[in-house]
Motif scaffolding. Structure first.
Motif, PDB file in Angstrom:
ATOM      1  N   GLY A 191       0.815  -1.200   0.000  1.00 33.00           N
ATOM      2  CA  GLY A 191       0.000   0.000   0.000  1.00 33.00           C
ATOM      3  C   GLY A 191       0.849   1.250   0.000  1.00 33.00           C
ATOM      4  N   GLU A 192       0.148   2.375   0.011  1.00 33.24           N
ATOM      5  CA  GLU A 192       0.806   3.677   0.013  1.00 33.24           C
ATOM      6  C   GLU A 192       0.103   4.573   1.016  1.00 33.24           C
ATOM      7  OE1 GLU A 192       1.010   5.360  -3.899  1.00 33.24           O
ATOM      8  OE2 GLU A 192       1.674   3.468  -4.788  1.00 33.24           O
ATOM      9  N   ASP A 193       0.830   5.553   1.509  1.00 37.11           N
ATOM     10  CA  ASP A 193       0.273   6.519   2.436  1.00 37.11           C
ATOM     11  C   ASP A 193       1.087   7.796   2.290  1.00 37.11           C
ATOM     12  OD1 ASP A 193      -1.351   7.596   4.407  1.00 37.11           O
ATOM     13  OD2 ASP A 193      -0.588   6.330   6.024  1.00 37.11           O
ATOM     14  N   LYS A 194       0.713   8.809   3.000  1.00 41.68           N
ATOM     15  CA  LYS A 194       1.527  10.016   3.059  1.00 41.68           C
ATOM     16  C   LYS A 194       1.287  10.668   4.407  1.00 41.68           C
ATOM     17  CE  LYS A 194      -1.698  12.174  -0.079  1.00 41.68           C
ATOM     18  NZ  LYS A 194      -1.838  12.858  -1.334  1.00 41.68           N
ATOM     19  N   GLY A 195       2.290  11.398   4.840  1.00 42.10           N
ATOM     20  CA  GLY A 195       2.184  12.075   6.115  1.00 42.10           C
ATOM     21  C   GLY A 195       3.164  13.231   6.171  1.00 42.10           C
ATOM     22  N   PHE A 196       2.944  14.104   7.132  1.00 40.27           N
ATOM     23  CA  PHE A 196       3.815  15.264   7.268  1.00 40.27           C
ATOM     24  C   PHE A 196       5.163  14.843   7.841  1.00 40.27           C
ATOM     25  CE2 PHE A 196       5.662  18.937   9.350  1.00 40.27           C
ATOM     26  CZ  PHE A 196       5.611  19.858   8.326  1.00 40.27           C
ATOM     27  N   SER A 197       6.218  15.287   7.207  1.00 41.39           N
ATOM     28  CA  SER A 197       7.586  14.990   7.626  1.00 41.39           C
ATOM     29  C   SER A 197       8.190  16.218   8.293  1.00 41.39           C
ATOM     30  CB  SER A 197       8.430  14.599   6.411  1.00 41.39           C
ATOM     31  OG  SER A 197       9.802  14.625   6.731  1.00 41.39           O
ATOM     32  N   ASN A 198       8.568  16.062   9.562  1.00 40.00           N
ATOM     33  CA  ASN A 198       9.256  17.155  10.255  1.00 40.00           C
ATOM     34  C   ASN A 198      10.595  17.461   9.597  1.00 40.00           C
ATOM     35  OD1 ASN A 198       7.297  17.586  12.306  1.00 40.00           O
ATOM     36  ND2 ASN A 198       8.061  15.786  13.381  1.00 40.00           N
ATOM     37  N   SER A 199      11.307  16.433   9.178  1.00 43.70           N
ATOM     38  CA  SER A 199      12.645  16.640   8.626  1.00 43.70           C
ATOM     39  C   SER A 199      12.626  17.294   7.248  1.00 43.70           C
ATOM     40  CB  SER A 199      13.415  15.318   8.572  1.00 43.70           C
ATOM     41  OG  SER A 199      12.799  14.424   7.670  1.00 43.70           O
ATOM     42  N   ARG A 200      11.521  17.148   6.529  1.00 45.39           N
ATOM     43  CA  ARG A 200      11.429  17.739   5.184  1.00 45.39           C
ATOM     44  C   ARG A 200      10.478  18.936   5.140  1.00 45.39           C
ATOM     45  NH1 ARG A 200      11.647  12.558   1.032  1.00 45.39           N
ATOM     46  NH2 ARG A 200      13.280  11.432   2.138  1.00 45.39           N
ATOM     47  N   ASN A 201       9.719  19.095   6.203  1.00 42.72           N
ATOM     48  CA  ASN A 201       8.793  20.213   6.353  1.00 42.72           C
ATOM     49  C   ASN A 201       7.704  20.238   5.273  1.00 42.72           C
ATOM     50  OD1 ASN A 201       7.830  22.327   7.892  1.00 42.72           O
ATOM     51  ND2 ASN A 201       8.876  23.866   6.651  1.00 42.72           N
ATOM     52  N   HIS A 202       7.282  19.047   4.832  1.00 43.18           N
ATOM     53  CA  HIS A 202       6.160  18.925   3.907  1.00 43.18           C
ATOM     54  C   HIS A 202       5.659  17.492   3.932  1.00 43.18           C
ATOM     55  CE1 HIS A 202       8.482  16.895   0.695  1.00 43.18           C
ATOM     56  NE2 HIS A 202       9.441  17.752   0.969  1.00 43.18           N
ATOM     57  N   GLU A 203       4.538  17.251   3.294  1.00 38.73           N
ATOM     58  CA  GLU A 203       3.969  15.914   3.231  1.00 38.73           C
ATOM     59  C   GLU A 203       4.815  15.035   2.312  1.00 38.73           C
ATOM     60  OE1 GLU A 203      -0.519  15.082   3.729  1.00 38.73           O
ATOM     61  OE2 GLU A 203      -0.129  15.164   1.579  1.00 38.73           O
ATOM     62  N   VAL A 204       5.016  13.798   2.731  1.00 37.55           N
ATOM     63  CA  VAL A 204       5.872  12.866   1.993  1.00 37.55           C
ATOM     64  C   VAL A 204       5.089  11.584   1.718  1.00 37.55           C
ATOM     65  CG1 VAL A 204       7.968  11.451   2.133  1.00 37.55           C
ATOM     66  CG2 VAL A 204       7.993  13.798   3.006  1.00 37.55           C
TER      67      VAL A 204
END
Length: 162
Positions: free
Chosen positions: A141-154
């Motif tokens: 499967g796939e998902d996405k979430g906010f990344s603190n280290s990249r400062n955007h959704e990944v």
């Protein structure tokens, strides 16, 4: 991975003296970028200590220190998230690309008998995806979430082991 690397990897229980090394590994900006879902502020030692105190005090979490050639290289763990058992690992950057993660995860999976197990990896973290696939995980499967280290959704892959 050469045979020499395989013989030099072992897992053991986490001990107090491992934590400063784990904290140091957490400071690397490239490792944080690749790990994606990291602490909001990796340099916050109080938050790090509180997080590890919680982990080490939780009997439902299985966690081991990865030792390579006598040196603490990282950690591997299994915990419940989103109603499923999930595995994760972290290696100091100087240990990347030597087959250590694959060997450590493989040994860990021999220790943790529960199935199914899930794992997550950013879609652009090809090395981590390969480690998981070498250990029998398959993308499910796939998902996405906010990344603190990249400062955007990944975007990430969800992988499962039978």
């Amino acid at each position: 991975m050469n045979n020499n690397s395989a013989h030099n990897v072992r897992l053991r229980d986490v001990i107090e003296t491992d934590l400063p090394l784990f904290y140091e590994n957490q400071q690397d900006p490239i490792a944080n970028y690749m790990a994606v879902f990291t602490a909001k502020d990796p340099s916050d030692r109080k938050a790090f200590d509180a997080h590890w105190s919680k982990i080490l005090g939780d009997e439902t979490i299985t966690i081991k220190t990865i030792v390579y050639a006598g040196h603490v290289a990282g950690s591997v763990s299994c915990f419940e998230q989103f109603g499923q058992l999930e595995v994760t690992y972290w290696l100091g950057k100087e240990y990347w690309g030597k087959g250590i993660a694959t060997k450590a995860l493989s040994e860990f999976l021999d220790h943790v008998k529960a199935r199914p197990l899930c794992a997550r990896a950013a879609k652009d973290n090809i090395a981590s995806i390969r480690v998981l696939e070498k250990c029998g995980f398959q993308i499910c499967g796939e998902d996405k979430g906010f990344s603190n280290s990249r400062n955007h959704e990944v975007e990430e892959y969800i992988l499962k082991l039978g």
